[in-house]
Write an enzyme that holds these catalytic residues in place. Structure first.
Site, short mmCIF file in Angstrom:
data_model
loop_
_atom_site.label_atom_id
_atom_site.label_comp_id
_atom_site.label_asym_id
_atom_site.label_seq_id
_atom_site.Cartn_x
_atom_site.Cartn_y
_atom_site.Cartn_z
N GLU A 1 -12.85 -15.54 -14.14
CA GLU A 1 -13.86 -15.56 -15.21
C GLU A 1 -13.10 -15.22 -16.49
OE1 GLU A 1 -16.85 -12.90 -13.66
OE2 GLU A 1 -17.56 -14.41 -12.26
N CYS B 1 -18.02 -11.74 -23.19
CA CYS B 1 -17.42 -13.07 -23.00
C CYS B 1 -18.43 -14.17 -23.30
CB CYS B 1 -16.91 -13.20 -21.59
SG CYS B 1 -18.18 -12.85 -20.36
#
Ligand code: NAD
Length: 501
Positions: free
Chosen positions: A268, A302
């Protein structure tokens, strides 16, 4: 210097030192090496973190392997599920300790950590306990050439020792997002927390022991990345799979390490996410949504939005409204009710974000608001404070439109047509997520199909059902985690074929 966060941390049962947690015990490094953990609020020393080397990584991987060969490897799923529920309950029972630990490391507002980091950190154990309890397996009957029959069935077996390498922005949440499914599937883990945020991973060791997770199942080795615990762990051949959240560049280094021995990875990674606001959107909801996406957690998410595209008829009004939101975010101490934004994670990250603020100016941005460091009281001047910042007027080639900044900032550009804005949104090597604001349902469906991302939010942002697939496209990640999708990474499917007459 005592700030309200460090005082709160001292008042509850939170460690001020950060040893490794290996084979169920808290241990310092054999070398005696440590590094400092400093508060982002004022730069004061929180404590010393043990820096792990090859010896600690070896010991942790060996402990994990022994756990798999011992009672943990033989434990029935129902008992594992019971332990994972107990873990979540114990985190919630020690909610204030976890909250204080997370806040001491990150300086984030208590309202945010109490709403997201800690409850989600606990929930990650329950959701994956439920998944593993309920997941079916496939069976196929077949005819054999000799006129008999055969039955195929698939069983899920754990991969083994999983290396879990974590970032600092949502430390407990993002770590348990990986440790939860890894343990639910019967693996053992070695966690390498971010060097910036060692506290909650260490505290979780106490919880593991309290609820009776067998020793060696959960191990923590602190340290840095290159030529330190991060690199030693990911290149350790006793590790069967690596799950990592962090920067795309770091992902490339880890993928190189994983290629030795062909170990699978789940990544990720970074993003440069676009927010799309159409003229038909619910204006107030869109402003509120984009303000959260750009500024929450001081922009260190993020999934955050650093590129905002607003349809021309509402462009000026939108910029003015977002400016008001940014300016209303008062920087302050975590437990103060008026605090709207905390500091960045570190002085180093502050330097990086300010260098982007400088580049925006140098490349000719119109500064709508912010652009520097807020004026803080004397006792907080050593902290990593930065102003929420909005720019307009830059070409799409500008550095702050191309590169991930990971700070509380965004550039807003006008657009005219749907085709144009889809092309703008997709014009990036990243593909993590997007947030689209429109009341036209057909358009929403059309755009969701055309945007190259792993996660597409319509009239929302960061709304998470933990059963859904989570991950990024392009350079924002490899693989999907969440719900049954986590099983693809944390287990191997073994087919059993039985021939009978
Ligand atoms: P980072 O890549 O600098 O560090 C992450 C972890 O990797 C740390 O524990 C670090 O010590 C370790 N590390 C660094 N170099 C290593 C190496 N060579 N080998 C092994 N380990 C190494 O990331 P960060 O600054 O902690 O986090 C911010 C980044 O994370 C941003 O890019 C953000 O977009 C990304 N992120 C992505 C997601 C997502 O779900 N896609 C979520 C959160 C953060």
């Amino acid at each position: 210097m005592a700030t309200d966060a460090s005082t709160a941390a001292a008042a509850v049962n939170v460690r001020r030192d950060f040893p490794h947690f290996i084979n169920g015990a808290f241990v310092p490094s054999a070398s005696g090496k440590t590094f400092e953990n400093r508060s982002p609020l004022d730069g004061s020393l929180i404590g010393l973190v043990s820096e792990g080397g090859k010896a600690e990584v070896d010991a942790a991987v060996a402990a994990a392997r022994a756990a798999l060969d011992g009672p943990w490897g033989k434990m029935p799923v129902a008992k594992r599920v019971e332990l994972l529920y107990a873990l979540a309950d114990e985190i919630n029972r020690r909610f204030d300790d976890f909250l204080a630990a997370e806040i001491a490391d990150t300086g984030k507002p208590a309202s945010l950590a109490a709403h997201i980091d800690i409850p989600r950190g606990a929930a990650n154990f329950k959701i994956f306990a439920d998944v593993i309890k309920n997941v079916p397996s496939e069976t196929f009957e077949m005819a054999t050439p000799d006129g008999g029959e055969a039955l195929n069935y698939a069983v899920r077996v754990p991969r083994g020792v999983i290396a879990v390498v974590c970032p600092w922005n949502l430390p407990l949440l993002l770590m348990t997002w990986k440790v939860g499914p890894a343990l639910a599937c019967g693996n053992a883990v070695v966690v390498k927390p971010s060097e910036e945020t060692p506290a909650t991973a260490t505290l979780l060791g106490e919880v593991m022991n309290k609820v009776g997770i067998p020793k060696g199942v959960y191990n923590v080795v602190h340290g840095l990345g290159p030529n330190s615990a991060g690199e030693f762990l990911t290149s350790h051949r006793g590790v069967n799979a690596i799950t990592f959240t962090g920067e795309t560049r770091t992902g490339e280094a880890i993928m190189g390490a994983a290629s030795k021995g062909l170990r699978p990875v789940s990544f990720e990674l970074g993003g440069k996410n676009a927010g799309l606001v159409f003229a038909d959107a619910d204006f107030d909801a869109a402003v509120e949504g984009i303000a959260r996406a750009a500024f929450v957690n001081c922009g260190q998410v993020c999934l955050g939005t650093e590129r905002v595209y607003v349809q021309r008829p509402i462009f000026e009004k939108f910029v003015a409204a977002l400016k008001l939101k940014a300016e209303a975010m008062k920087p302050g101490l975590p437990y103060e009710k008026s605090t709207g934004i905390g500091p960045l994670i570190s002085q180093e990250h502050l330097g990086k974000v300010l260098s982007y603020y400088g580049k925006a100016k140098a490349e000719g941005a119109t500064l709508v608001t912010g652009g520097g460091v807020p004026d803080m009281p004397a006792e907080l001047k050593g902290g990593s404070w930065v102003q929420p910042t909005i720019w307009t007027g830059l070409p799409e080639t500008a550095t702050v439109i191309r590169e991930e900044i990971f700070g509380p900032c965004c550039h807003i550009a006008p657009f005219d047509t749907e085709d144009e804005v889809v092309a703008l949104a997709n014009d990036t090597p990243y593909g993590l997520c997007t947030t689209v604001w429109t009341q036209d349902l057909s358009r929403a469906h059309r755009i969701a199909k055309r945007i190259d991302v792993g996660l597409c939010w319509i009239n929302s942002w960061f709304l998470r059902d933990l059963r859904t697939p989570f991950g990024g496209s392009k350079q924002s990640g490899i693989g999907r985690e969440g719900g049954v999708h986590s099983l693809e990474f944390y287990t191997e499917l073994r087919n059993v074929c039985i021939k009978y007459a």
